[in-house]
Design an enzyme around this catalytic site. Structure first.
Site, mmCIF file in Angstrom:
data_model
loop_
_atom_site.group_PDB
_atom_site.id
_atom_site.type_symbol
_atom_site.label_atom_id
_atom_site.label_comp_id
_atom_site.label_asym_id
_atom_site.label_seq_id
_atom_site.Cartn_x
_atom_site.Cartn_y
_atom_site.Cartn_z
ATOM 1 C CG MET A 179 -1.930 -1.133 1.227
ATOM 2 S SD MET A 179 -3.010 -1.129 2.672
ATOM 3 C CE MET A 179 -3.976 0.353 2.383
ATOM 4 C CG HIS A 180 0.540 3.324 2.468
ATOM 5 N ND1 HIS A 180 -0.771 3.673 2.695
ATOM 6 C CD2 HIS A 180 0.865 2.411 3.427
ATOM 7 C CE1 HIS A 180 -1.211 3.006 3.757
ATOM 8 N NE2 HIS A 180 -0.255 2.232 4.207
ATOM 9 C CG ASP A 225 -0.187 -5.095 1.910
ATOM 10 O OD1 ASP A 225 -0.985 -4.316 2.471
ATOM 11 O OD2 ASP A 225 1.048 -4.954 1.985
#
Length: 483
Positions: A79-80, A235
């Site tokens: 992520m991110h 995830d």
């Protein structure tokens, strides 16, 4: 057949399941991380494509018939990460990853704007996507002006697979641009970082269809026409789908590169002051909370590199019988920390070292430090209104029985081990591919695996672990001024 693709930090995993959700095959492609400066963490987006090709080529080599029968693909990913694209849909620079802390000043400035916590339900952490774009605006302004799309890592894979710009709610919730309660981009928050809705991909639920596999790629791997690609998930939400943690009260602890304590919720329950993440789940009308530590197995892998011994050997040296915490304490803040400290600048430490502190003492301290960091997460979840009765363990670190005993005793909760099988993010992604392709009921598909064993807290060592946790908690302010 249904294919799950999980884009992790260290590799891409491709996993095939059949219509009964039995795992047919899996393969992977390796990735590395570039760290050009302290606190930086980057990957070239083309590496993700190369690793995905490597994994799918291996599946085709050994399981061509199964791959040819794929009807749906689900995506999961780290992520991110900020993947910034120009007008030609090509990356303008390496992607800035989730564990990159360079944007801590920008994160603090955005977090000081009360709209961010009010709309997202979260602190603006340095690892989130919005402060990364603010950093680019401040430090690479010429490049920032050329940005036409911002994609999360798995959504760049989706662009390559389908030619379409889409994201889904669980991953988008980690950008600090999403109105998490109402599941839509916030124009106000985008404008605060110099962007607008045109820079963002369209949003779908993780169970929805959002394109089909491009004909050229379908031909490359021997697949048929009209292979559906699902929205997928970040995830942790994908792992929750794989573990069946989709109903209120379901929870798991993930011991991967980072560590996560995840709890499913049926409604939006923000409490940003606790530094708990409140995100959309991959399933419609569902949310989740999670505490996150940035270095879980990464801490043991770091020690393995220092000692020149594989991480598995370090764990094996401890045996399976849990011991009371030793005189050495470890703070696992190798890349800063999220829950509960929200401190990008803090760094890890060993405390209490003596001449008697051998390799096994350091290994125990690392495992105990991660267990106590997860206890910090549990306390933060309690502050956010979530109570857990038990957790299921997933991730590579869950292979260490000693570590699981330490975690169970530190948390004071039973830790369940699922029956043999792979129930992680790639499996959850494959389930989402099945749901999207067949229109199946998400709750009927995302069921929990059988429990093979349960690790109970060690009552005899509960007091010693409480003392160890108190000592651990006292060390954070003691080293807080050391940068």
């Amino acid at each position: 057949m249904y294919l799950g693709l999980d884009l992790g930090t260290s590799g891409v995993k491709a996993l095939l399941i059949d219509e009964t959700q039995a795992i047919v095959a899996s393969a992977s492609g390796a990735l590395t991380v570039s760290r050009p400066h302290p606190g930086w963490s980057e990957q070239d987006a083309d590496w993700w494509i190369a690793a995905t090709r490597e994994a799918l080529d291996r599946l085709k080599s050994d399981h061509a018939t199964a791959l040819a029968a794929v009807r749906g693909i689900g995506l999961s990913g780290q992520m991110h990460g900020a993947t910034v694209l120009g007008a030609d849909d090509r990356p303008l620079r390496p992607a800035i990853l989730w564990n990159d802390t360079r944007s801590h000043r920008q994160a603090a400035l955005l977090d000081a704007d009360p709209r961010f916590r009010k709309i997202t339900g979260n602190i603006v952490f340095p690892g989130f996507t919005a402060p990364k774009l603010a950093w680019l605006r401040d430090h690479e302004p010429g490049l920032f002006e050329r940005v036409r799309k911002v994609l999360l890592p798995k959504d760049y894979l989706r662009l390559w697979l389908t030619g379409a710009h889409f994201s889904e709610m669980s991953d988008a919730a980690g950008t600090a641009w999403l109105d998490v309660e109402n599941r839509r981009w916030s124009d106000d928050l985008l404008a605060a970082t110099g962007l607008d809705a045109a820079h963002m991909p369209a949003l779908v639920e993780g169970t929805e269809r959002c394109g089909t596999l491009r004909a050229g790629l379908a031909a490359e791997w021997g697949m048929g026409a009209d292979v559906i690609v699902a929205g997928g998930a970040g995830d942790n939400a994908a792992s929750a789908c794989g573990m069946g943690a989709v109903r209120v009260g379901d929870a798991f602890v993930s011991l991967g590169t980072s560590g996560v304590l995840f709890a499913a919720n049926e409604r939006y329950l923000p409490n940003p002051e606790s530094a708990v993440h409140t995100f959309c789940h991959a399933l419609p009308a569902a949310w989740h909370q999670m505490g996150v530590i940035l270095s879980a197995t990464d801490s043991l892998n770091w020690l393995a590199g220092i000692t020149g011994r594989p991480a598995g050997d370090l764990s094996a040296e401890l045996g399976d019988a849990l011991q009371a915490p030793g005189s050495v304490s470890f703070l696992p803040y190798l890349s800063g920390e999220r829950t509960p400290h929200n401190d990008a600048a803090i760094r890890g430490a060993f405390c209490g070292l003596g001449h008697e502190s051998d390799r096994t003492a350091l290994t125990r301290a690392v495992m105990e430090g991660v267990a106590f960091a997860l206890r910090d997460n549990l306390e933060a979840l309690k502050e956010a209104g979530t109570r857990l009765e038990r957790v299921t363990a997933i991730g590579g670190g869950s292979r260490s029985i000693y570590w699981l005993k330490a975690i169970a005793t530190a948390l004071g909760l039973p830790v369940d081990l699922p029956a043999d099988g792979d129930f992680g993010a790639a499996f959850g992604a494959a389930r989402l591919g099945l749901i999207a392709a067949e229109g199946a009921d998400p709750l009927a598909v995302c069921t929990a695996p059988a429990t093979a064993a349960t690790v109970e807290p060690d009552a005899a060592l509960a007091g010693a672990y409480a003392d160890g946790y108190a000592r651990y908690r006292a060390l954070y302010p003691a080293i807080g001024g050391v940068r």
